[in-house]
Each structure stands twice: as C-alpha cells, then as structure tokens.
Design a protein around this motif. Structure first.
Motif, PDB file in Angstrom:
ATOM      1  N   SER A  51       0.565 -14.278  54.447  1.00  0.00           N
ATOM      2  CA  SER A  51      -0.352 -14.972  55.357  1.00  0.00           C
ATOM      3  C   SER A  51      -0.404 -14.337  56.733  1.00  0.00           C
ATOM      4  N   ILE A  52       0.560 -13.490  57.060  1.00  0.00           N
ATOM      5  CA  ILE A  52       0.530 -12.739  58.316  1.00  0.00           C
ATOM      6  C   ILE A  52       0.653 -11.252  58.012  1.00  0.00           C
ATOM      7  N   GLY A  53       0.069 -10.428  58.867  1.00  0.00           N
ATOM      8  CA  GLY A  53       0.063  -8.987  58.654  1.00  0.00           C
ATOM      9  C   GLY A  53      -1.332  -8.516  58.320  1.00  0.00           C
ATOM     10  N   PRO A  54      -1.530  -7.204  58.183  1.00  0.00           N
ATOM     11  CA  PRO A  54      -0.550  -6.127  58.383  1.00  0.00           C
ATOM     12  C   PRO A  54      -0.041  -6.090  59.830  1.00  0.00           C
ATOM     13  N   TRP A  55       1.234  -5.703  59.986  1.00  0.00           N
ATOM     14  CA  TRP A  55       1.845  -5.702  61.309  1.00  0.00           C
ATOM     15  C   TRP A  55       1.382  -4.492  62.105  1.00  0.00           C
ATOM     16  N   PHE A  56       1.830  -4.406  63.350  1.00  0.00           N
ATOM     17  CA  PHE A  56       1.348  -3.403  64.289  1.00  0.00           C
ATOM     18  C   PHE A  56       1.897  -2.002  64.002  1.00  0.00           C
ATOM     19  N   ASP A  57       1.086  -0.985  64.299  1.00  0.00           N
ATOM     20  CA  ASP A  57       1.546   0.407  64.243  1.00  0.00           C
ATOM     21  C   ASP A  57       2.371   0.753  65.476  1.00  0.00           C
ATOM     22  N   VAL A  58       2.008   0.178  66.604  1.00  0.00           N
ATOM     23  CA  VAL A  58       2.706   0.410  67.872  1.00  0.00           C
ATOM     24  C   VAL A  58       3.255  -0.929  68.345  1.00  0.00           C
ATOM     25  N   CYS A  59       4.560  -1.000  68.563  1.00  0.00           N
ATOM     26  CA  CYS A  59       5.167  -2.260  68.990  1.00  0.00           C
ATOM     27  C   CYS A  59       4.592  -2.697  70.329  1.00  0.00           C
TER      28      CYS A  59
END
Length: 415
Positions: free
Chosen positions: A386-394
C-alpha cells in the motif's frame, strides 16, 4: 576482467588472510559538485529527485553488508566496530559476544553474502547486464573502502549501491550512507567515485514472494501437526530500534503513527503477505534484539513478551520479516530464545526462511538495477504494498540519529 578479480567477485575474499580490525574512520566531509544537492552523487541524482527518470550507465554494483566475525578472535574487534563512538567497555561487549561464541565465533552473514554475491553476479549476466559486483561490509572484512579501491582499480567511476536491508531507519539506511561517505574519504576516492543507491525494497514483489512461500509452507506444516488454522499466531519479527529513531524514519511521512516509517513499511509488507496466504490468520508485528539502557524507549512488543501473552493459541509461526538473510539476530534471538519461549509455553513453533538467495529476491535486486539503468518512471516500477515505491534519493532529515549527532552521509539530501 582479470582472473584474480573474477575470483574475488565469487567470494574468495580475505578469509584466512591477515585481516584489518578497524573499520574506516568517520568522514569529516563529502564531495559535492557545484550546484549539486546530493553529495558524491551521479548526474542522475545530484539535484535530489524523489525518483529519477534519467537513464544512467552505471559501471558497477556495490553490494553492502553489515559484516560479521569469522572466528573467536574476530568477535570483540567486530563488536568494537559496531559500537564505535559509544564508549562501551569490552566487559559489556562480552555480554553480546557469547551469542557469537556459542557458534564458535562465526556469524553466518559473510557466507550468506558470498552466496548472494555469486547469485547476483550470475543473475545480472543472465539479464544481459555486464556489471561487476563489488562486496564490502560496514563492520568487518572485506570493508567498504576495500571494495571501493577494487572498483576504482578496475576503472569504475559510477556505482549503484545495494544495502542488504529493505527498510528505512538509521541502522538500516542512514548508517549505510554514512559508512559509504567514510569509505570514500578513507580510500581517497571522493573525487573519483560517485555512488547512488537503490530504493528501499520492502515493497518489491520479489522481496515479498519468499516470505509468502515460507509462510504457506509453515501453515501447512502446522496444520499437519494437528493445529487448527484458527489456533495459529503469525509473528512478523524485526529488529527493534529506539522509538526516537523510528519517529525520524521514512522522511517523517507518517506523522505521529507509532514506529514512523520503519513500522509502517513492515506493516505494509506483513499485510500483503497475510493477504496472499490467508487473510483470516491471526498475526502481529513484533520486535527483537533490543539493546541500550532500560530508560531508553524502544519499539515494542518484544517477541518473547508477545509469545508469553498469547491465549487460545497452539502454534506460533515466526516470520523474520526484517531480515534479508540468516545472521546472529535470527539464529540466536529467534531460533534459540524465541523458540525456547514458545516451547516452554507448550506451543508448536517454527521459523520461516529469510530471502537469502531465493530466485525471486535475487531477481528483485536485478530489477532494481534495471529500473535505474532505464530511468523507469515511478508508475512502471514493481510495487506490491500500500506504500511505495520508495525514494531513489533519501529525503532531508530522513532517518537522522539525534542521539549520535550529525555525520556526513551520501545518497540523500542533507541533513
């Protein structure tokens, strides 16, 4: 590629040779090109996008592990590396050392990473990607700076890093980024090498699949042993962290939710696994391996407390959701301590496998590389929670450790 280089990639590293005991010293600064917002980054990520859609030709992969001792003489030096800067005396470290000494001073994590190194190298080649994989550890040989020196000697200039951790937190993300900065400075390669990182992969279907497979098998085994499905409790286990660290994980996207992004990511993965196996199974997210002073709040419930609190259950299935491979926190805290707690309660208990070198997981790592080589738009990236895709750059401030203070880090926006 030379014969010696190829051999090193297959895991014939420094085992049996003289080992350096100390990890690289903390970095005092990072390289930042004029106008760049992200330190030591490639042109694809230097301006700090959440997700980069710029195709980029990386020339190597940096597989980054935690590291572990491979003999009794390694145990204390390894633990000094892990706890450096905290002033913990050797007498207290010995309280943890006995876990390793129980297994003859050998953590399985390095051999696990040797196997992952070989599997990832082969899978990249099968996918038609001619990318060497360099393996370095944060806390034991082969160290990250040694891996960077090897990459630079081969002519690599732009590396894509894969941490062996799927989630956002200080110890599972930010600390890797700090240690990459340390390694760049220690190796004198700050002006030569650029390092980006793959996104957190807790939501990738290839990471989820081995847990689904393991839980399905464990449920069948529990039922065959005479347990009703309604009497099974599934415990998704992950490493506990200080509640303050948890609140600062995940770029503060989860407000006042208990456990911040760290807990939210685990819960999202657990819900997906349960939905695929059996939505009616009873389950909870539990924590393990707590350390630090009793006065410091850490995420709860502890897995042993959760087992003690169970009623109307005859079976417990432990799913090591927070871990990519078997290592000491799995072998001791789950296979020894939690299992003993369950058995003492008269419960049937089993622990499902970690992803290890499961083909779906190795394939997921290859896919994470491919999406960056292609500059794949975020809407086309593989994601199953339900969350994502996460970030490439923090993002700024993500996974900051206020207890230890600011340290230079790369692959993210400062601070």
């Amino acid at each position: 590629m030379t014969e010696g280089h190829e051999s090193r990639h297959q895991g014939d590293d420094l085992r049996g040779a003289a080992r350096r005991e100390l990890k690289p010293a903390p970095a005092t600064g990072v390289h930042r090109d004029p106008g760049a917002r992200v330190a030591s980054a490639t042109s694809a990520t230097a301006d700090g996008p959440e997700h980069t859609t710029v195709p980029f030709a990386y020339d190597g992969i940096l597989l980054s592990g935690f590291g572990g001792p491979e003999g009794q003489d390694d145990v204390l030096p390894f633990l000094r590396n892990v706890t450096r800067g905290r002033g913990i005396p050797d007498e207290r470290l010995e309280e943890v050392a006995h876990h390793y000494r129980h297994f003859n001073g050998v953590s399985p994590i390095n051999d696990q990473n040797r196997r992952l190194l070989a599997a990832l190298t082969g899978a990249l080649q099968e996918a038609g990607l001619d990318l060497p994989v360099y393996w370095g550890n944060r806390n034991w040989s082969p160290y990250l700076d040694e891996a960077l020196q090897e990459a630079a000697a081969d002519g690599a200039r732009n590396l894509l890093a894969i941490p062996t951790s799927a989630y956002s937190s200080y110890s599972s993300c930010r600390q890797y980024r700090e240690d990459w900065a340390d390694a760049l400075e220690a190796s004198g390669l700050q002006d030569e090498l650029r390092i980006d990182k793959v996104r957190q992969f807790f939501s990738h279907p290839g990471f989820i699949a081995p847990f689904v497979e393991g839980l399905e098998s464990a449920v069948r085994e529990a039922v065959s042993a005479g347990n009703d499905r309604g009497s099974i409790e599934v415990l998704f286990a992950t490493h506990s962290i200080p509640t303050l660290d948890a609140e600062l994980s995940g770029a503060s996207l989860f407000g006042d939710a208990y456990g911040g992004g760290y807990a939210a990511q685990h819960l999202a993965a657990a819900r997906e696994i349960i939905a695929r196996v059996d939505p009616d199974l009873a389950w909870q997210l539990v924590y393990q391996s707590r350390s630090g002073p009793p006065s410091q709040p850490w995420l709860e419930p502890d897995i042993n407390d959760a087992i003690e609190a169970l009623t109307d259950r005859t079976a417990v299935i432990i799913v090591p959701l927070g871990f990519v491979s078997d290592h000491m926190e799995v072998m001791w805290d789950l296979d020894e301590e939690a299992t003993e707690t369950a058995q003492n309660r008269g419960l049937w208990v089993t622990r499902t496998p970690t992803p290890g070198v499961h083909p779906a997981f190795v394939g997921a790592l290859v896919d994470l590389v491919q999406e960056r080589l292609e500059g794949r738009p975020v809407g086309q990236r593989k994601n199953t929670t339900s969350i994502g895709p996460w970030f490439d750059v923090c993002r700024p401030g993500c996974c900051e450790n206020r207890r230890l203070g600011f340290k230079p880090a790369i692959a993210g926006l400062v601070p």
